[in-house]
Design an enzyme around this catalytic site. Structure first.
Site, PDB file in Angstrom:
ATOM      1  CG  ASP A   1       5.571 -29.053  38.879  1.00  0.00           C
ATOM      2  OD1 ASP A   1       6.320 -29.567  38.036  1.00  0.00           O
ATOM      3  OD2 ASP A   1       5.732 -27.915  39.337  1.00  0.00           O
TER       4      ASP A   1
ATOM      5  CE  LYS B   1       4.213 -14.232   8.840  1.00  0.00           C
ATOM      6  NZ  LYS B   1       3.562 -14.727  10.057  1.00  0.00           N
TER       7      LYS B   1
ATOM      8  NE  ARG C   1      -2.326  -0.629   3.706  1.00  0.00           N
ATOM      9  CZ  ARG C   1      -2.101   0.472   4.425  1.00  0.00           C
ATOM     10  NH1 ARG C   1      -2.471   1.664   3.969  1.00  0.00           N
ATOM     11  NH2 ARG C   1      -1.500   0.387   5.600  1.00  0.00           N
TER      12      ARG C   1
END
Length: 773
Positions: free
Chosen positions: A527, A411, A305
């Site tokens: 954990d 991309k 643009r």
């Protein structure tokens, strides 16, 4: 026509949305609408405005059956709506509601052209000299944001609690606050498509506090890049005095918490690949070569643009220097500049257009000949197959952004390079530049080096071109727009799960005891770091305290009791630190598991073991000079700990890790951020939650939900996957008081409180017989 790969990705996103958001319907709010109605003579014609986001979200909305709120920009838009300004779309098979917002010409001028694009856009792209803060434009911005919010409230009524509202971009920064005040129960998520500047820049805005206040009404706020997140957190602290936790990515403000995350947007890769491989694209390539004089010449491409953030004059100056200093490329190289006029009602954009056209004419006059034009300017719109043709035939594509949120041209070029023969020259200031070594980096403010980089690209061997492009294409396929949408929905699902109030585990001991007593089996999943053992500065210094060691040993010996320690540590390290028999050890977040007399390892993880080990050695070499960094090789994964690293060096650590991982085969390895650590791990869909479910299937059977009482405790963000997976079927306990809400149903203050809880559990099951030795 969508190909099988695209259909599979879309099905994945639609499934993820249903799985993660459940019965909740999606409401999108954006300035741009997905369908536009305009008059063509006496007829009303429906078109789809350009834009990858709109094209990708439309099928998701069709699956959701929700609503889309947007400005009715077509000149016949309100001729086809009902009395509520609504129309069902798509017209051939109506699936969702498009709610259009009416804006007068003055409102468009002041809200869109005035405040959005002459105040916010230049400021957030560091073009401070072009920023204009007029009070009448700010007033219009406030009024239009309020109008969008009212339209959205109409769209979500009456089931507000079952709606997820997804707001887009900088035009609607105040909309979340209006929605929050009118409907506190709504779940609000917002994607910000442009950069977020540092506080010293942001504070220039006279309305900075109001903008921050509006955005912090969201439950989830996403930016493209980690540095944008860091900038936003700094602004929240400095502008509003909010509590901001950079590790958790969360801001506490006005009694609410907002999760702030980085999630780079992408493109529909499959669509661009198909377009580039089509016969129509090949016909356009033949046409361009013939009409533009490209046959037998190297071709460069720029697609933009006409915006002052894109660095087009700077790029043209580099091309001028290329022909000036490397005359061998005259007659042999053509640069095709595809430009799209933009925001021509704004003087800065009209001036830029005049400047670009004048510069192209000057360069062509200076170097051109009768049979050769150095720069071909294409200002008119062309269809996507033609755009794919430009990308595919290009020997190099130059993206010279001075500042960008992401830049999808980079991309699109990579996706269209089906022949793998082009080179991407990418500004290091563009959002798409993430430290990957495969594009050629350029600084658009250094035009001399820009010319040299283009020459390097043009002289690059075919083998190196192919290697670079294959790497970029592989990375892009795993990071398409559908992956981006899935990330957004998954983050929203975690936050929705955490809306359930978490209470102290000691407030419901009787209820938990009754659950344990009513089941045939008990599974205690724990954990290690920060849960069983206190967090320490160096991972090698962690030790299991005597009390939990004794309790775990005795629990594991009871009939019907299963005890597992689940950690990000390697299996050998975990076994050594706990040192108890009869336990199940789950290492590397579930990639390797071993119990008494048995062991299991994810085969797909083992396949990249050597690759991760080599990458870890390179990361260690890169970071040798960074004080406080600890690189830990854990076999199937590795960790880069930065707890002791100065704040100024954390970004360098992240960048160096990204750079080394980028050299690995696409889709093989990923990086995850934990508590003061970057994890390098196999790119497979596996976490503590999935590992816990698999383990329970093995220890009990597939009917364990009705036969086994499950207790899971953890302190880290990696444990949130387990909390979510076990929601409704187990007792989940968050260890420690973080600033961020958790999906766990219960909480304890820290390691010592959890040890007391484990003692209580041991007391409940003490009457069970010991396991036979």
């Amino acid at each position: 026509m969508a190909g099988p790969a695209r259909e599979e990705r879309m099905y994945r996103v639609q499934s993820a949305m249903r799985e993660l958001l459940g019965p909740r319907r999606l409401v999108v709010i954006s300035n741009r609408e997905p369908y536009e109605h305009n008059r063509r003579g006496r007829a009303v014609v429906m078109t789809n405005p350009p834009g990858g986001l709109v094209a990708a979200l439309d099928p998701v909305m069709q699956a959701s059956g929700g609503a889309w709120v947007a400005w009715g920009s077509g000149d016949a838009d309100f001729e086809v709506t009902d009395e509520h300004d609504c129309v069902r779309v798509p017209p051939e098979s109506p699936a969702y509601t498009l709610r259009r917002v009416r804006l007068s010409r003055r409102e468009v001028e002041r809200f869109y052209h005035g405040y959005s694009n002459q105040a916010l856009w230049p400021l957030f792209h560091l073009a401070m000299d072009k920023a204009r803060f007029l009070r009448r434009n700010w007033t219009a911005y406030q009024e239009v944001n309020h109008r969008f919010a009212r339209a959205a409230l109409d769209a979500v009524a009456p089931d507000r609690g079952e709606r997820v509202v997804w707001i887009h971009d900088y035009h609607l920064a105040l909309c979340p606050r209006h929605l929050r005040e009118a409907a506190p129960e709504l779940f609000l998520m917002h994607f910000w498509h442009i950069p977020w500047p540092a506080w010293d820049v942001f504070r220039i805005c006279p309305q900075s506090a109001e903008l921050m206040d509006g955005l912090l009404a969201n439950d989830l706020l996403a930016f493209h890049l980690p540095r944008h997140v860091d900038n936003f957190l700094d602004c929240a602290r400095n502008e509003l005095g909010a509590e901001a936790d950079p590790e958790e990515g969360v801001v506490e403000y006005r009694g609410r918490l907002t999760k702030v995350m980085a999630s780079p947007i992408s493109i529909d890769v499959d669509e661009w690949e198909q377009s580039a491989a089509s016969r129509e694209c090949e016909r356009w390539m033949e046409r361009f070569r013939r009409r533009l004089g490209l046959n037998g010449r190297a071709v460069g491409v720029g697609v933009d643009r006409l915006d002052y953030t894109k660095g087009i004059p700077e790029r043209l100056r580099s091309i001028d220097l290329l022909f000036q200093r490397y005359p061998a490329f005259r007659e042999k190289f053509v640069f095709v500049q595809k430009s799209a006029p933009s925001r021509t009602r704004i003087k800065a954009y009209r001036d830029l257009q005049d400047r670009v056209e004048a510069e192209i004419s000057r360069i062509n006059a200076a170097y051109g000949s009768e049979g050769w034009q150095p720069i071909v300017h294409l200002p008119s719109p062309i269809p996507q197959p033609a755009m794919a043709a430009l990308y595919r035939m290009a020997d190099l594509c130059v993206v010279s952004s001075l500042q960008d949120g992401m830049n999808l041209v980079a991309k699109e070029f990579v996706a269209s390079q089906v022949d793998c023969r082009g080179v991407l020259v990418l500004s290091h200031l563009a959002g798409a530049s993430d430290g990957s070594p495969w594009p050629l980096a350029m600084n658009p403010f250094d035009q001399e080096s820009g010319a040299e980089v283009m020459v390097r690209a043009l002289r690059m061997s075919a083998a190196e071109r192919r290697e670079r492009m294959e790497q970029m294409r592989g990375q892009l396929r795993g990071r398409d727009i559908y992956n981006w949408m899935e990330q957004q929905f998954r983050a929203a699902a975690h936050l929705l799960a955490r809306r359930v109030a978490t209470r102290s585990v000691f407030d419901d001991l009787e209820g938990i005891r009754d659950l344990v007593a009513s089941r045939d089996f008990l599974a205690v999943l724990l954990d290690f770091d920060g849960t069983l053992a206190p967090i320490v500065a160096r991972p090698s210094e962690a030790r299991l305290p005597p009390l939990p060691r004794s309790v775990l040993a005795r629990l594991a010996r009871r009939q019907g009791c299963h005890v597992a320690v689940i950690s990000g540590r390697s299996l050998p390290d975990l076994r050594e630190r706990v040192g108890l028999r009869d336990l199940v050890y789950v290492g590397n977040h579930g990639l390797e598991i071993a119990g008494p007399g048995w062991a299991s390892e994810r085969r797909d993880a083992a396949e990249v073991r050597e690759m991760i080990a080599a990458c870890t050695r390179r990361v260690e070499a890169r970071l040798r000079g960074v004080r406080g960094v600890i690189v830990e090789d854990k076999g199937l994964t590795s960790s880069v700990h930065y707890r002791l690293v100065g704040r100024a060096d954390v970004e360098r650590v992240r960048r160096d890790v990204l750079t080394e991982v980028a050299h690995l085969p696409p889709g093989s390895v990923e990086i995850r951020r934990g508590k003061m650590v970057f994890e390098i791990r196999p790119a497979i869909d596996w976490d503590k939650g999935r590992a816990s479910l698999w383990l329970l299937d093995q220890l009990i059977d597939r009917e364990w939900r009705s036969r086994c009482a499950v207790i899971y405790a953890g302190d880290d963000r990696t444990d949130e996957d387990a909390f979510l997976a076990l929601a409704g079927t187990g007792v989940t306990i968050k260890v420690g008081r973080g600033t961020y809400p958790t999906a766990a149903g219960y909480a304890v203050q820290g390691v010592e409180e959890l040890a007391r809880m484990l003692q209580a559990i041991l007391g409940w099951v003490s009457e069970r017989p010991a396991k036979p030795r």
